[in-house]
Design an enzyme around this catalytic site. Sequence first.
Site, PDB file in Angstrom:
ATOM      1  N   CYS A 113       0.819  -1.231   0.000  1.00  0.00           N
ATOM      2  CA  CYS A 113       0.000   0.000   0.000  1.00  0.00           C
ATOM      3  C   CYS A 113       0.846   1.272   0.000  1.00  0.00           C
ATOM      4  O   CYS A 113       0.343   2.344  -0.287  1.00  0.00           O
ATOM      5  CB  CYS A 113      -0.941   0.005   1.192  1.00  0.00           C
ATOM      6  SG  CYS A 113      -2.031  -1.419   1.202  1.00  0.00           S
ATOM      7  N   HIS A 253      -3.510   6.836   2.529  1.00  0.00           N
ATOM      8  CA  HIS A 253      -3.887   5.503   2.071  1.00  0.00           C
ATOM      9  C   HIS A 253      -5.137   5.108   2.856  1.00  0.00           C
ATOM     10  O   HIS A 253      -5.266   5.456   4.031  1.00  0.00           O
ATOM     11  CB  HIS A 253      -2.767   4.494   2.302  1.00  0.00           C
ATOM     12  CG  HIS A 253      -3.236   3.112   1.987  1.00  0.00           C
ATOM     13  ND1 HIS A 253      -3.711   2.792   0.741  1.00  0.00           N
ATOM     14  CD2 HIS A 253      -3.371   2.007   2.751  1.00  0.00           C
ATOM     15  CE1 HIS A 253      -4.114   1.535   0.755  1.00  0.00           C
ATOM     16  NE2 HIS A 253      -3.920   1.040   1.962  1.00  0.00           N
ATOM     17  N   ASN A 283     -10.015  -0.647  -0.323  1.00  0.00           N
ATOM     18  CA  ASN A 283      -8.555  -0.541  -0.263  1.00  0.00           C
ATOM     19  C   ASN A 283      -7.966  -1.006  -1.600  1.00  0.00           C
ATOM     20  O   ASN A 283      -8.032  -2.184  -1.920  1.00  0.00           O
ATOM     21  CB  ASN A 283      -8.048  -1.410   0.901  1.00  0.00           C
ATOM     22  CG  ASN A 283      -6.535  -1.398   1.015  1.00  0.00           C
ATOM     23  OD1 ASN A 283      -5.837  -0.813   0.189  1.00  0.00           O
ATOM     24  ND2 ASN A 283      -6.023  -2.052   2.054  1.00  0.00           N
TER      25      ASN A 283
HETATM   26  N1  ACO Z   1     -18.094  -9.703   8.669  1.00  0.00           N
HETATM   27  C1  ACO Z   1     -18.509 -10.028   9.906  1.00  0.00           C
HETATM   28  N2  ACO Z   1     -17.665 -10.379  10.893  1.00  0.00           N
HETATM   29  C2  ACO Z   1     -16.363 -10.404  10.594  1.00  0.00           C
HETATM   30  C3  ACO Z   1     -15.865 -10.087   9.318  1.00  0.00           C
HETATM   31  C4  ACO Z   1     -16.795  -9.729   8.332  1.00  0.00           C
HETATM   32  N3  ACO Z   1     -16.430  -9.402   7.085  1.00  0.00           N
HETATM   33  N4  ACO Z   1     -14.522 -10.209   9.325  1.00  0.00           N
HETATM   34  C5  ACO Z   1     -14.165 -10.576  10.558  1.00  0.00           C
HETATM   35  N5  ACO Z   1     -15.275 -10.693  11.331  1.00  0.00           N
HETATM   36  C6  ACO Z   1     -15.362 -11.068  12.738  1.00  0.00           C
HETATM   37  C7  ACO Z   1     -14.184 -11.886  13.198  1.00  0.00           C
HETATM   38  O1  ACO Z   1     -14.370 -13.244  12.920  1.00  0.00           O
HETATM   39  C8  ACO Z   1     -14.175 -11.579  14.679  1.00  0.00           C
HETATM   40  O2  ACO Z   1     -15.147 -12.376  15.281  1.00  0.00           O
HETATM   41  P1  ACO Z   1     -14.892 -13.026  16.734  1.00  0.00           P
HETATM   42  O3  ACO Z   1     -14.716 -11.863  17.650  1.00  0.00           O
HETATM   43  O4  ACO Z   1     -16.119 -13.822  16.960  1.00  0.00           O
HETATM   44  O5  ACO Z   1     -13.637 -13.835  16.576  1.00  0.00           O
HETATM   45  C9  ACO Z   1     -14.654 -10.133  14.755  1.00  0.00           C
HETATM   46  O6  ACO Z   1     -15.320  -9.875  13.516  1.00  0.00           O
HETATM   47  C10 ACO Z   1     -13.552  -9.134  14.967  1.00  0.00           C
HETATM   48  O7  ACO Z   1     -12.530  -9.372  14.001  1.00  0.00           O
HETATM   49  P2  ACO Z   1     -11.215  -8.502  13.950  1.00  0.00           P
HETATM   50  O8  ACO Z   1     -10.274  -9.040  12.923  1.00  0.00           O
HETATM   51  O9  ACO Z   1     -10.703  -8.315  15.347  1.00  0.00           O
HETATM   52  O10 ACO Z   1     -11.829  -7.125  13.434  1.00  0.00           O
HETATM   53  P3  ACO Z   1     -11.151  -5.705  13.419  1.00  0.00           P
HETATM   54  O11 ACO Z   1     -11.945  -4.755  14.183  1.00  0.00           O
HETATM   55  O12 ACO Z   1      -9.668  -5.788  13.706  1.00  0.00           O
HETATM   56  O13 ACO Z   1     -11.301  -5.294  11.888  1.00  0.00           O
HETATM   57  C11 ACO Z   1      -9.918  -5.151   9.920  1.00  0.00           C
HETATM   58  C12 ACO Z   1     -10.681  -6.075  10.887  1.00  0.00           C
HETATM   59  C13 ACO Z   1     -10.900  -4.228   9.269  1.00  0.00           C
HETATM   60  C14 ACO Z   1      -9.214  -5.999   8.873  1.00  0.00           C
HETATM   61  C15 ACO Z   1      -8.849  -4.334  10.724  1.00  0.00           C
HETATM   62  O14 ACO Z   1      -8.118  -5.186  11.549  1.00  0.00           O
HETATM   63  C16 ACO Z   1      -7.888  -3.568   9.840  1.00  0.00           C
HETATM   64  O15 ACO Z   1      -8.234  -2.616   9.194  1.00  0.00           O
HETATM   65  N6  ACO Z   1      -6.579  -3.929   9.843  1.00  0.00           N
HETATM   66  C17 ACO Z   1      -5.556  -3.188   9.128  1.00  0.00           C
HETATM   67  C18 ACO Z   1      -5.612  -3.375   7.644  1.00  0.00           C
HETATM   68  C19 ACO Z   1      -4.446  -2.628   6.991  1.00  0.00           C
HETATM   69  O16 ACO Z   1      -4.121  -1.525   7.331  1.00  0.00           O
HETATM   70  N7  ACO Z   1      -3.771  -3.277   6.059  1.00  0.00           N
HETATM   71  C20 ACO Z   1      -2.590  -2.644   5.486  1.00  0.00           C
HETATM   72  C21 ACO Z   1      -2.792  -2.290   4.115  1.00  0.00           C
HETATM   73  S1  ACO Z   1      -3.275  -3.640   3.088  1.00  0.00           S
HETATM   74  C22 ACO Z   1      -1.933  -4.051   2.071  1.00  0.00           C
HETATM   75  O17 ACO Z   1      -0.819  -3.670   2.293  1.00  0.00           O
HETATM   76  C23 ACO Z   1      -2.205  -4.969   0.918  1.00  0.00           C
END
Ligand code: ACO
Length: 326
Positions: A113, A253, A283
């Site tokens: 990214c 980003h 993204n």
């Molecule tokens: N729909 C419903 N529930 C979901 C989904 C979904 N799509 N995805 C995950 N969940 C559930 C999980 O199973 C979990 O359930 P549990 O508590 O029963 O285990 C719960 O939601 C919480 O999951 P988390 O992974 O903790 O959710 P979080 O609040 O962290 O959000 C996210 C996830 C959006 C991916 C976040 O962690 C994030 O933005 N991370 C950073 C991403 C990033 O910056 N990437 C870098 C750039 S990408 C690149 O370089 C290619």
Amino acid sequence: MKQTKIISTGSYLPEKVLTNFDLEKIVDTTDEWITTRTGIKERHLAAENEATSDLVIKAAKIALERANLEAKDLDGIIVATITPDNTYPSTACWVEKGLGIKGIPVFDVSAACTGFVYALAIADSLIKTGTMKRILVAGAETLTKFTNWEDRSTCVLFGDGAGVVILEESDDESGILSTFWGADGNLGELLIQPAGGSKMPPTEETVKNKLHTVHMEGNKVFRWAVRYMQEAAEKALEKAGLTGEDIDLFIPHQANLRIIEQTVKYAKIDPKKTYIVIDKIANISAGTIPIALDMAVNEGKIKKGDILLFAAFGGGFTWGAATLRW
Ligand code: ACO
């Protein structure tokens, strides 16, 4: 020292749109979860016959036309992408071919990214040192082709598209004021496409186990993203002798709205001066910043003399930021 400025922008988003409601029919998710956790409402999907270079070529043609230039007027092409057409040749080579030119140096940059910010920093150096006069820099991805559509934690996050800028030596006050970039390869496993490279070449097993798709420990990545986006923004501002209060438009980003909100808060940037498009495009990794920049230009959100800040964080981990006067 010469200064580098952006003289034109262009972008292209594939026609097909997949909304959160469409995703509700594919995996166990809801529009409500995706919207509150990320800010994403919909994303564009490249067609089967559309490769990353095809998206770049379309965006490049727009940018060239706007600048009243022809492809033969370019001295170099840099494409930032983690979803290249092929392992080799580079996507930039296909773009060169697609634009109907040959002979100039062209290459890809892989920094996930942060790719566009890295490519911008490289182009800035090449122009400042007089190595090249005019460079096309693209950030483009077809991430939805490398998505595990059974993994709800990743398949809702990404979209496809391309953004380009044309850079040349500045003849006035406008131009790139500072760049800052960094990386920490120790954290690479947290966000990775495990198979397809020399560590794990493709086999029936790797395909069956969906190891050619994005694997991310979202929670851990989130924490590092907040820290390094903020640090990159602050360092780029400091290098330019600016503070967050000097920023007229912040184009971050866009992986997650909450990461952006934290960066804005700590870098003391007015949230109203932050340009958000994650709801419409999701993204697009290296594509996000140049696509958002082009959208802001098209909407008349940027005027001559405005101070802009770009900041990014991505797989690697990599991070980077740039400030510029428009
Ligand atoms: N729909 C419903 N529930 C979901 C989904 C979904 N799509 N995805 C995950 N969940 C559930 C999980 O199973 C979990 O359930 P549990 O508590 O029963 O285990 C719960 O939601 C919480 O999951 P988390 O992974 O903790 O959710 P979080 O609040 O962290 O959000 C996210 C996830 C959006 C991916 C976040 O962690 C994030 O933005 N991370 C950073 C991403 C990033 O910056 N990437 C870098 C750039 S990408 C690149 O370089 C290619």
